[in-house]
Design a protein around this motif. Structure first.
Motif, PDB file in Angstrom:
ATOM      1  N   UNK A  74      45.841  73.919   5.420  1.00 39.06           N
ATOM      2  CA  UNK A  74      46.508  72.415   5.971  1.00 39.06           C
ATOM      3  C   UNK A  74      47.397  72.112   6.193  1.00 39.06           C
ATOM      4  N   UNK A  75      47.696  71.848   5.229  1.00 35.84           N
ATOM      5  CA  UNK A  75      49.102  71.463   4.947  1.00 35.84           C
ATOM      6  C   UNK A  75      50.671  71.911   6.050  1.00 35.84           C
ATOM      7  N   UNK A  88      51.319  68.505  22.086  1.00 40.04           N
ATOM      8  CA  UNK A  88      50.456  69.229  22.955  1.00 40.04           C
ATOM      9  C   UNK A  88      49.437  69.929  20.919  1.00 40.04           C
ATOM     10  N   UNK A  89      50.676  70.336  20.612  1.00 40.98           N
ATOM     11  CA  UNK A  89      50.527  71.312  19.181  1.00 40.98           C
ATOM     12  C   UNK A  89      50.039  70.331  17.898  1.00 40.98           C
ATOM     13  N   UNK A  90      51.451  69.385  18.264  1.00 41.12           N
ATOM     14  CA  UNK A  90      50.122  68.362  17.147  1.00 41.12           C
ATOM     15  C   UNK A  90      48.901  68.107  17.510  1.00 41.12           C
ATOM     16  N   UNK A  91      48.070  68.337  18.466  1.00 41.70           N
ATOM     17  CA  UNK A  91      46.878  68.124  18.657  1.00 41.70           C
ATOM     18  C   UNK A  91      46.255  69.195  18.286  1.00 41.70           C
ATOM     19  N   UNK A  92      46.872  70.094  18.624  1.00 43.58           N
ATOM     20  CA  UNK A  92      45.905  71.247  18.450  1.00 43.58           C
ATOM     21  C   UNK A  92      46.229  71.157  16.673  1.00 43.58           C
ATOM     22  N   UNK A  93      46.614  71.071  15.212  1.00 44.34           N
ATOM     23  CA  UNK A  93      46.980  71.325  14.776  1.00 44.34           C
ATOM     24  C   UNK A  93      45.916  70.557  13.995  1.00 44.34           C
ATOM     25  N   UNK A  95      43.446  69.451  15.494  1.00 36.05           N
ATOM     26  CA  UNK A  95      42.232  69.758  15.864  1.00 36.05           C
ATOM     27  C   UNK A  95      41.839  70.566  15.024  1.00 36.05           C
ATOM     28  N   UNK A  96      42.941  71.709  14.525  1.00 34.73           N
ATOM     29  CA  UNK A  96      42.273  72.547  13.729  1.00 34.73           C
ATOM     30  C   UNK A  96      41.912  72.350  12.835  1.00 34.73           C
TER      31      UNK A  96
END
Length: 108
Positions: A74-75, A88-93, A95-96
């Protein structure tokens, strides 16, 4: 950026108190890093879940290793995205990690 949480956790042996310290440190950083508040809150939440699950319970080496692997994943997911990733990559992370947290709580 967030990998310092893993470094501190490993240096303290991955104990319940180490996770508690990690949760406290993540929450404390929110005030000075509001742009990272969501990621820091997720880290704090994940660490606090470990504390609540194992504070007064026995913890086998196997369980400790599995928990550390999930927490590290996670970290690291958040860390990679926040080190120069696009919005978008930050948002995807985020959400994941939220999905992984939800799965962890479903198992509890």
């Amino acid at each position: 950026m967030f990998d310092t949480f893993l470094k501190d956790l490993n240096e303290q042996g991955g104990s319940v108190r180490a996770y508690d310290g990690c949760a406290r440190a993540a929450r404390a950083r929110i005030a000075s890093e509001p742009q990272n508040a969501a990621a820091l809150l997720q880290i704090a939440y994940a660490a606090q879940r470990f504390v609540e699950a194992y504070d007064d319970q026995p913890l086998s080496l196997k369980a400790a290793g599995e928990e550390l692997e999930v927490f590290s994943d996670m970290v690291n997911t958040l860390d990679r995205a926040h080190k120069g990733g696009s919005p978008q990559e930050k948002l995807d992370a985020l959400n994941a990690v939220a999905a992984k947290l939800a799965a962890q709580f479903a198992k509890s």
